[in-house]
Structure formats: C-alpha cells, structure tokens
Design a protein around this motif. Structure first.
Motif, short mmCIF file in Angstrom:
data_model
loop_
_atom_site.label_atom_id
_atom_site.label_comp_id
_atom_site.label_asym_id
_atom_site.label_seq_id
_atom_site.Cartn_x
_atom_site.Cartn_y
_atom_site.Cartn_z
N TYR A 13 0.82 -1.21 0.00
CA TYR A 13 0.00 0.00 0.00
C TYR A 13 0.86 1.26 0.00
N SER A 14 2.17 1.12 0.26
CA SER A 14 3.05 2.28 0.21
C SER A 14 4.49 1.84 0.06
N LYS A 15 5.25 2.70 -0.59
CA LYS A 15 6.69 2.47 -0.72
C LYS A 15 7.37 3.81 -0.43
N VAL A 16 8.39 3.77 0.41
CA VAL A 16 9.16 4.97 0.77
C VAL A 16 10.56 4.83 0.19
N ARG A 35 -6.29 5.58 7.56
CA ARG A 35 -5.56 6.54 8.40
C ARG A 35 -4.44 5.82 9.16
N ALA A 36 -4.72 4.63 9.66
CA ALA A 36 -3.70 3.87 10.39
C ALA A 36 -2.49 3.61 9.50
N GLN A 37 -2.72 3.29 8.24
CA GLN A 37 -1.62 3.05 7.32
C GLN A 37 -0.85 4.33 7.02
N VAL A 41 3.19 4.84 7.99
CA VAL A 41 4.22 5.30 7.06
C VAL A 41 4.82 6.63 7.55
N GLY A 42 3.97 7.55 7.95
CA GLY A 42 4.47 8.84 8.46
C GLY A 42 5.37 8.67 9.67
N ASN A 43 4.97 7.82 10.59
CA ASN A 43 5.78 7.60 11.79
C ASN A 43 7.10 6.92 11.46
N PHE A 44 7.08 6.01 10.48
CA PHE A 44 8.33 5.40 10.03
C PHE A 44 9.28 6.47 9.51
N ILE A 45 8.78 7.35 8.65
CA ILE A 45 9.62 8.42 8.08
C ILE A 45 10.13 9.33 9.18
#
Length: 140
Positions: A13-16, A35-37, A41-45
C-alpha cells in the motif's frame, strides 16, 4: 533506502524511497489506504528521519483509490508540521486529473500553501524531473 509497507492481504500500500543526492523522500501510495496506514508510514519516516536529512517530500498519489478523508488533518496539520521543524521546505504532490489523488492534493494545497513551497504534477516523470533538476540543498 527503500521500504515497502504491506497490508493484511499481502498487497503493497506504500513504498518509501530516499534520494540522498536531492535530500528527497518519495512516498508512493497504492490502492485504498487507511488513516492507520498513513500514520504508520508517516511515523516510520519521522523515526528514520532522525538520522537523515530531507528538505523535499514527494507525495505520489498516482495509484491511490481513496480520498484520505480521515487522514488529511493528521497528515497536514501534525505530520507535515513535525517534518517542517526538521527542515522540510518543498512538498510535491503527484496525481492524475480527476482522481482521488487529485482531491487529496487540492485539500493539502489549501492547508499547506502558505507554509511551504507546494508543487503539483499530473505525472511522476515531470515531478521527478523537477526534483532532479532543481537546486536542492539544505538551504532551499
């Protein structure tokens, strides 16, 4: 750095992606995102960013099929503000015309336009050309 995020159905669902030469983080979104996803991702970044510098954030919503109705506030008013405190200066949004991604970009623009440089593109090639050809440094 490249990290994929996979949902409970085994779908990405996402790639950073980090582009150190351009001080840029590129986030690609796929399918329906919750929102959880978005927060994961935001918290990982945010955590990863403690050891890395980036001034450019590329939000690629080309392949998204949700409107982030419950995510816009958190993403724009909390997460982006935290990243601004760490040096984020340019926000680049990518979305196809008439798409959910375009709706997300319009909402983000209304919130962020006075706070940082905001750019919007209809395709990834043009956005990445801008990133790669811009004078990107820690100061601009």
């Amino acid at each position: 750095m490249e990290k994929e995020f996979i949902n409970e159905f085994g779908k990405i669902y996402s790639k950073v992606i980090y582009l150190p030469k351009h001080y840029a983080v590129v986030v690609e979104w796929y399918g329906y995102t919750t929102r959880a996803q978005v927060e994961l991702v935001g918290n990982f970044i945010q955590e990863w960013g403690k050891g890395h510098t980036f001034t450019v954030f590329v939000n690629d919503c080309t392949n998204i099929i949700s409107v982030w109705e419950d995510s816009i506030e958190w993403f724009s008013r909390i997460w982006v503000q935290r990243m601004k405190g760490r040096g984020l200066k340019k926000f680049i949004h990518i979305a196809k015309s008439g798409s959910f991604g375009e709706q997300i970009g319009e909402q983000l623009y209304q919130i962020l336009k006075e706070q940082m440089q905001f750019y919007s593109y209809k395709n990834r090639a043009d956005a990445m050309y801008f990133v790669e050809s811009s004078k990107t440094s820690l100061n601009n």
